[in-house]
Design an enzyme around this catalytic site. Sequence first.
Site, PDB file in Angstrom:
ATOM      1  N   LYS A  46      32.198 -14.935  -0.808  1.00 57.06           N
ATOM      2  CA  LYS A  46      31.865 -16.000   0.147  1.00 57.06           C
ATOM      3  C   LYS A  46      33.151 -16.565   0.757  1.00 57.06           C
ATOM      4  O   LYS A  46      34.164 -16.688   0.060  1.00 57.06           O
ATOM      5  CB  LYS A  46      31.073 -17.093  -0.590  1.00 57.06           C
ATOM      6  CG  LYS A  46      30.505 -18.183   0.305  1.00 57.06           C
ATOM      7  CD  LYS A  46      29.589 -19.113  -0.494  1.00 57.06           C
ATOM      8  CE  LYS A  46      29.048 -20.250   0.352  1.00 57.06           C
ATOM      9  NZ  LYS A  46      28.113 -21.115  -0.381  1.00 57.06           N
ATOM     10  N   SER A 120      23.599 -22.170   1.567  1.00 59.58           N
ATOM     11  CA  SER A 120      24.662 -21.864   2.476  1.00 59.58           C
ATOM     12  C   SER A 120      25.283 -20.477   2.278  1.00 59.58           C
ATOM     13  O   SER A 120      26.013 -20.011   3.154  1.00 59.58           O
ATOM     14  CB  SER A 120      25.785 -22.908   2.337  1.00 59.58           C
ATOM     15  OG  SER A 120      26.385 -22.827   1.069  1.00 59.58           O
ATOM     16  N   SER A 144      22.693 -23.402  -2.882  1.00 56.53           N
ATOM     17  CA  SER A 144      23.182 -22.381  -1.947  1.00 56.53           C
ATOM     18  C   SER A 144      23.139 -20.961  -2.455  1.00 56.53           C
ATOM     19  O   SER A 144      23.410 -20.037  -1.701  1.00 56.53           O
ATOM     20  CB  SER A 144      24.617 -22.685  -1.562  1.00 56.53           C
ATOM     21  OG  SER A 144      24.602 -23.654  -0.583  1.00 56.53           O
TER      22      SER A 144
END
Length: 442
Positions: A46, A120, A144
Amino acid sequence: MTSSFLSFEDKGYKDFISRLKQENEKLNAFNFIDENDKSGKIISVKDNICVKGMPATASSKILQGYIPGFNATVIERLEKAGFSVIGKTNMDEFGFGSFGLNSEHYARNPFNEEYITGGSSSGSAVATALIKGHVSIAESTGGSISAPASFCGVVGLTPTYGVISRYGLIDYASSLDKIGFMGKSVDNIREVMEKTIGGDPKDTTSLSVTISNKKPNKLYVIDNLMTGVNEVIKDRFEDLLAKLSAKGYKIEHTKIDYLEYSVPAYYIISMSEASTNLAKYQGFKYGFKVKDFSLNYNEFFMSARKQFGKEAKRRVILGTFIRSKSITQRYYEKALAIRHALIARMDKILKEGFIIMPSMPIFTPKISEVKDISPVEAYSMDMLTVPPNLCGFPHMSFPYFYEKGMPIGAQIITNHFNDYSLLDFLSEWESDFKYKFKEEIS
Ligand code: GLN
């Protein structure tokens, strides 16, 4: 079972990358793809976790051009264990969002591009669905990992707060942020987890503890949490419970007081912390540099901070307001009290069994359906993922049914430091799921 990571020796990487880039044009899973040859088992990361020599933007304009000269501890440990990072995955700016749309070039659902991915960790979910034998290193503050795992049909594990070092993570809310994993096989996730857990002198909140796998045979359904869940999802969840009961689990129903305050408590705490964490982006040291020294004080800071997207600005404003001295008792201190009360109540239940629930209260929405919903409506979609995150309990989302071709997940929670029990729970019947991933890239 042995793990099945996609890995390259000296051939094949270039072809793989060109196919991946093609898919990425449509799906925006990656903010950055590394075209240099790789050897070893490949993973993606990420974009809010630092990998030496690769851009780290957290999908924010304010961090454009930032290339860290160091590895986050998780990356350090994984590279030592023979893993290679192929790129940085798309996300909601700084982790602010539940749908994946708070990114300039937002990711699209691999099952149908008109649909959201969830956020997210949007790009991590898409990369995991797309690539054969893949694990993406993701992060959750309030859901997330579970949310995109559920909407993209992969497994998402959020470990106990503190068992994975946060050193090298671009922080959102330090008392809530947890690095975790998305994958399609329990064994792959377990392998990555085993290589990364453990205390780290560079992160004073990290812990050196033994992670257990005590697997209870009771599953608790929290009735007052189910009230806001879509009726069809509730029905499918009942089918899942029936399956689990046939496998020998005892299903119990219970209620947790104050649970309805968990979303407001979470947003009060996370915005307060976010507003202090984002204060470092002021135009000098981190990220976007303001070069015009003829500006006055306000103009200078404004020209840096106007690089933030709309949701980041909203959180800075609300978080700063919540922390102001005259009202901190009215909001922040109450939110902390709710957090403590919930930890105690959930801990009591988790001593007896797992807690199980759908991961998200709604079916995957289309991008056009959620683009204009209000922030409060968007925040309320986190009603199921926030409780374990607010309390630091390890939890895992796994896909369990498909409606009109779109996957949906269930979430299972256990007590602190019992993370491996979640993987054991799933490995017993992983093969029953018949994951329906679209054609994978290898
Ligand atoms: N949707 C939540 C938020 O916007 C969770 C985000 C996260 O876990 N990073 O805060």
